[in-house]
Design a protein around this motif. Structure first.
Motif, mmCIF file in Angstrom:
data_model
loop_
_atom_site.group_PDB
_atom_site.id
_atom_site.type_symbol
_atom_site.label_atom_id
_atom_site.label_comp_id
_atom_site.label_asym_id
_atom_site.label_seq_id
_atom_site.Cartn_x
_atom_site.Cartn_y
_atom_site.Cartn_z
ATOM 1 N N ASP B 10 -4.766 -21.117 -66.441
ATOM 2 C CA ASP B 10 -5.997 -20.434 -66.033
ATOM 3 C C ASP B 10 -7.025 -21.501 -65.671
ATOM 4 O O ASP B 10 -7.594 -22.142 -66.542
ATOM 5 C CB ASP B 10 -6.486 -19.561 -67.197
ATOM 6 N N GLU B 11 -7.247 -21.690 -64.362
ATOM 7 C CA GLU B 11 -8.102 -22.810 -63.958
ATOM 8 C C GLU B 11 -9.569 -22.570 -64.280
ATOM 9 O O GLU B 11 -10.346 -23.514 -64.300
ATOM 10 C CB GLU B 11 -7.914 -23.138 -62.475
ATOM 11 N N THR B 12 -9.948 -21.308 -64.551
ATOM 12 C CA THR B 12 -11.354 -21.074 -64.894
ATOM 13 C C THR B 12 -11.727 -21.760 -66.203
ATOM 14 O O THR B 12 -12.896 -22.030 -66.456
ATOM 15 C CB THR B 12 -11.670 -19.564 -65.012
ATOM 16 N N LEU B 13 -10.708 -22.026 -67.025
ATOM 17 C CA LEU B 13 -10.978 -22.750 -68.271
ATOM 18 C C LEU B 13 -11.410 -24.188 -67.976
ATOM 19 O O LEU B 13 -11.920 -24.879 -68.843
ATOM 20 C CB LEU B 13 -9.722 -22.758 -69.163
ATOM 21 N N TRP B 14 -11.163 -24.624 -66.746
ATOM 22 C CA TRP B 14 -11.430 -26.030 -66.399
ATOM 23 C C TRP B 14 -12.562 -26.181 -65.389
ATOM 24 O O TRP B 14 -12.683 -27.207 -64.741
ATOM 25 C CB TRP B 14 -10.154 -26.679 -65.867
ATOM 26 N N THR B 15 -13.403 -25.149 -65.231
ATOM 27 C CA THR B 15 -14.470 -25.264 -64.236
ATOM 28 C C THR B 15 -15.521 -26.299 -64.650
ATOM 29 O O THR B 15 -16.096 -26.965 -63.816
ATOM 30 C CB THR B 15 -15.172 -23.912 -63.998
ATOM 31 N N ASP B 16 -15.741 -26.417 -65.952
ATOM 32 C CA ASP B 16 -16.787 -27.334 -66.395
ATOM 33 C C ASP B 16 -16.357 -28.047 -67.669
ATOM 34 O O ASP B 16 -16.925 -27.824 -68.735
ATOM 35 C CB ASP B 16 -18.085 -26.526 -66.636
ATOM 36 N N PRO B 17 -15.335 -28.892 -67.578
ATOM 37 C CA PRO B 17 -14.822 -29.521 -68.800
ATOM 38 C C PRO B 17 -15.802 -30.551 -69.356
ATOM 39 O O PRO B 17 -16.513 -31.210 -68.590
ATOM 40 C CB PRO B 17 -13.533 -30.200 -68.318
ATOM 41 N N THR B 18 -15.814 -30.663 -70.671
ATOM 42 C CA THR B 18 -16.608 -31.731 -71.290
ATOM 43 C C THR B 18 -15.841 -33.040 -71.082
ATOM 44 O O THR B 18 -14.623 -33.027 -70.874
ATOM 45 C CB THR B 18 -16.780 -31.490 -72.792
ATOM 46 N N PRO B 19 -16.558 -34.174 -71.148
ATOM 47 C CA PRO B 19 -15.861 -35.460 -71.002
ATOM 48 C C PRO B 19 -14.742 -35.623 -72.034
ATOM 49 O O PRO B 19 -13.689 -36.174 -71.727
ATOM 50 C CB PRO B 19 -16.970 -36.491 -71.238
ATOM 51 N N GLU B 20 -14.956 -35.068 -73.240
ATOM 52 C CA GLU B 20 -13.929 -35.190 -74.289
ATOM 53 C C GLU B 20 -12.671 -34.407 -73.905
ATOM 54 O O GLU B 20 -11.554 -34.882 -74.067
ATOM 55 C CB GLU B 20 -14.457 -34.665 -75.637
ATOM 56 N N GLN B 21 -12.909 -33.174 -73.393
ATOM 57 C CA GLN B 21 -11.762 -32.353 -72.955
ATOM 58 C C GLN B 21 -10.982 -33.077 -71.864
ATOM 59 O O GLN B 21 -9.755 -33.132 -71.880
ATOM 60 C CB GLN B 21 -12.261 -31.025 -72.373
ATOM 61 N N MET B 22 -11.723 -33.606 -70.904
ATOM 62 C CA MET B 22 -11.116 -34.288 -69.775
ATOM 63 C C MET B 22 -10.294 -35.485 -70.262
ATOM 64 O O MET B 22 -9.146 -35.679 -69.833
ATOM 65 C CB MET B 22 -12.229 -34.742 -68.820
#
Lengths: 411, 116
Positions: B10-22
């Motif tokens: 689900d790419e919507t989970l990745w619309t605004d990732p935090t730097p930590e998530q990334m």
């Protein structure tokens, strides 16, 4: 054809089929090619054996002939166009791989790899049962269709698709590695048990049980157990099927009607099979702690089978085994069976309370045995009107005619 | 055989990732590609820009038709892929199950059609 040659060929074609297809298809990397080669060899045997006599080792003769026919076909295909070759995926190592088949050496049993391929989770569940019956059990395609009560065209289509996927997706025709075995073995046991339950209580047709189908599952279970003697759940499943099968003659009356366990004539039970099943259960329970779901179900079947009469059944033991089974594999069906056992230990009121609680869960609303169990407990509590309504609900939900007749008669 | 491992999520989970998530996502994929490279089965792989950047091409009766976005409206979108070389489907599945998105989205395993 002379009688002996014909009889030997029929036996080899049936019993040796699984072993031959396993050996050939692993080396050829293609089940269709293996079946074609085997068909060629059987045709050659039908022609030569009556004339020249049956060879000393008929299975090895068939296998060696099949190998030679496969090599002939491969050589012919090499001369075709490049695109045909690409589709046929002929590799030089196939010939080499076939070289170790000779007509004197004992035939190795490589069926285990074939069983794992036929029951691979990457195949659709409805393809796994026909594939196993056809390739491992060696049943002819029309027999498979009859066994599964499916149109022959449907079975043919499922077999074609599944064999194509095995070849093109690279599903291995081999036993999985030790670390993948547990998750893969489950799929294999499920297929064998599905075949058994279809024979035990047919979902269609006129008969309650079909012993030929159940017998095929028992044979498959025996093969698995012989090839994997140290797997507790394999022993457990074989024990479970053996114990159920031992009681088959008492499960129906002369008219094919259903006879409840409590009313069965226990002198009709196969005592030798019950003893064999009991030994297998004991072995399965020793092999793994905690015991697996099949071993536990087999243990429950053993308690029933070993009771001299229905009244002498050790229901307390059965409740304990269901408790263990619920911990291992929680399911509303297991909970329902436990509730029935509870009624025998603690009385129909306690049993009915447990059944009503499961009914409130809603998962078994369309499950005939839930309504039948409810009906039986209500009858024992004297609530005849409610019992009749529950019997009618159960009769409307079952797909087996013998079961339906039994339930409708009580409604 | 070569298998394409198609990663859906689900790419919507990745619309605004935090730097930590990334950073965690990058590290997880780095670990996967290091391991499969060491095993000698990795043949390639890429992450894709989100489907909002996609253009779909069709030619009908010789006429070019372009549309914005991917063809199907699905909850899971193709987000990237790996190409691996394995002897059997079991080995390809063993690789696919180690892709981080297998735990949240899905990974489709497709054998590559080989031509001589």
């Amino acid at each position: 054809m002379t009688g002996t040659a014909q009889a030997t060929l029929a036996r080899v074609a049936r019993e040796g089929r699984g072993r031959a297809v396993a050996i050939l298809s692993r080396r050829l990397g293609d089940i269709d090619r293996a079946e074609d080669a085997l068909q060629d060899a059987l045709a050659a045997a039908a022609e030569r054996w009556p004339r020249d006599g049956v060879p000393a080792n008929p299975e090895a003769w068939i296998l060696a002939t099949a190998r030679n026919r496969a090599i002939d076909r491969i050589r012919r295909e090499r001369t075709r166009t490049a695109s045909e070759r690409a589709r046929a995926r002929v590799t030089p190592d196939v010939e080499e791989a076939l070289d170790d088949i000779d007509d004197h050496a004992p035939i190795p049993d490589e069926r285990l790899g074939l069983i794992f391929a036929c029951c691979h989770p990457a195949l659709s569940p409805e393809a796994r049962v026909p594939l196993t019956l056809r390739l491992v059990a060696g049943m002819e395609q029309p027999e498979v269709a009859r066994a599964l009560l499916l149109p022959e065209a449907t079975v043919a289509q499922r077999l074609v698709r599944a064999k194509r996927k095995i070849r093109d997706a690279g599903i291995p025709i081999a036993e999985p590695s030790a670390e993948r075995l547990p998750e893969r073995l489950d799929a294999v046991l499920t297929v064998v048990y599905l075949i058994y339950t279809e024979g035990h209580t047919a979902t269609g047709g006129d008969a309650l049980r079909r012993d030929d189908v159940a017998g095929e599952a028992l044979r498959l279970g025996g093969v698995l157990h012989a090839l994997m003697p140290d797997e507790a759940e394999v022993a457990g499943l074989l024990a479970l099927m053996t114990l159920h099968h031992a009681r088959r003659a008492a499960r129906t009356d002369d008219a094919g009607g259903l006879v409840l366990l409590a009313d069965q004539d226990r002198s009709l039970w196969d005592r030798d099979a019950i003893a064999a099943g009991g030994d297998l259960v004991a072995r399965a329970l020793r092999m793994a702690r905690p015991a697996g779901p099949y071993a536990l179900q087999a243990a429950i079947a053993a308690v029933h089978a070993e009771a001299p009469s229905a009244a002498e059944t050790d229901w307390a033991q059965i409740v304990l085994l269901y408790d263990a089974l619920l911990r291992r594999r929680p399911s509303p069906v297991v909970a329902l069976n436990r509730a029935v056992a509870v009624a025998e230990v603690a009385g129909p009121r306690a049993g009915l309370d447990a059944v009503e609680e499961i009914a409130r869960g809603g998962a078994l609303a369309r499950y005939a045995p839930l309504h039948a169990a409810r009906a039986d407990l209500l009858r024992r509590l004297g609530d005849d009107a409610a019992a009749r309504a529950a019997y009618a609900a159960a009769a409307a939900l079952t797909t087996n005619p013998a079961e339906r007749a039994f339930l409708a008669a009580r409604a | 055989m070569r298998y394409l491992l198609l990663i859906y999520g689900d790419e919507t989970l990745w619309t605004d990732p935090t730097p930590e998530q990334m950073a965690a996502e990058m590290a997880a994929h780095q670990a996967f590609s290091d391991a499969t490279t060491a095993e000698g089965i990795l043949r390639g792989g890429e992450a894709l820009q989100p489907t909002t950047t996609a253009t779909t091409v069709r030619v009908r009766d010789g006429e070019l038709m372009l549309t914005d976005g991917p063809f199907a409206e699905t909850r899971e979108q193709l987000g990237g892929f790996y190409l691996v070389e394995c002897d059997t489907l079991d080995e390809a599945v063993a690789a696919a199950r180690r892709i981080p998105e297998a735990a949240v989205g899905s990974v489709e395993v497709r054998p590559v059609m080989e031509f001589d």
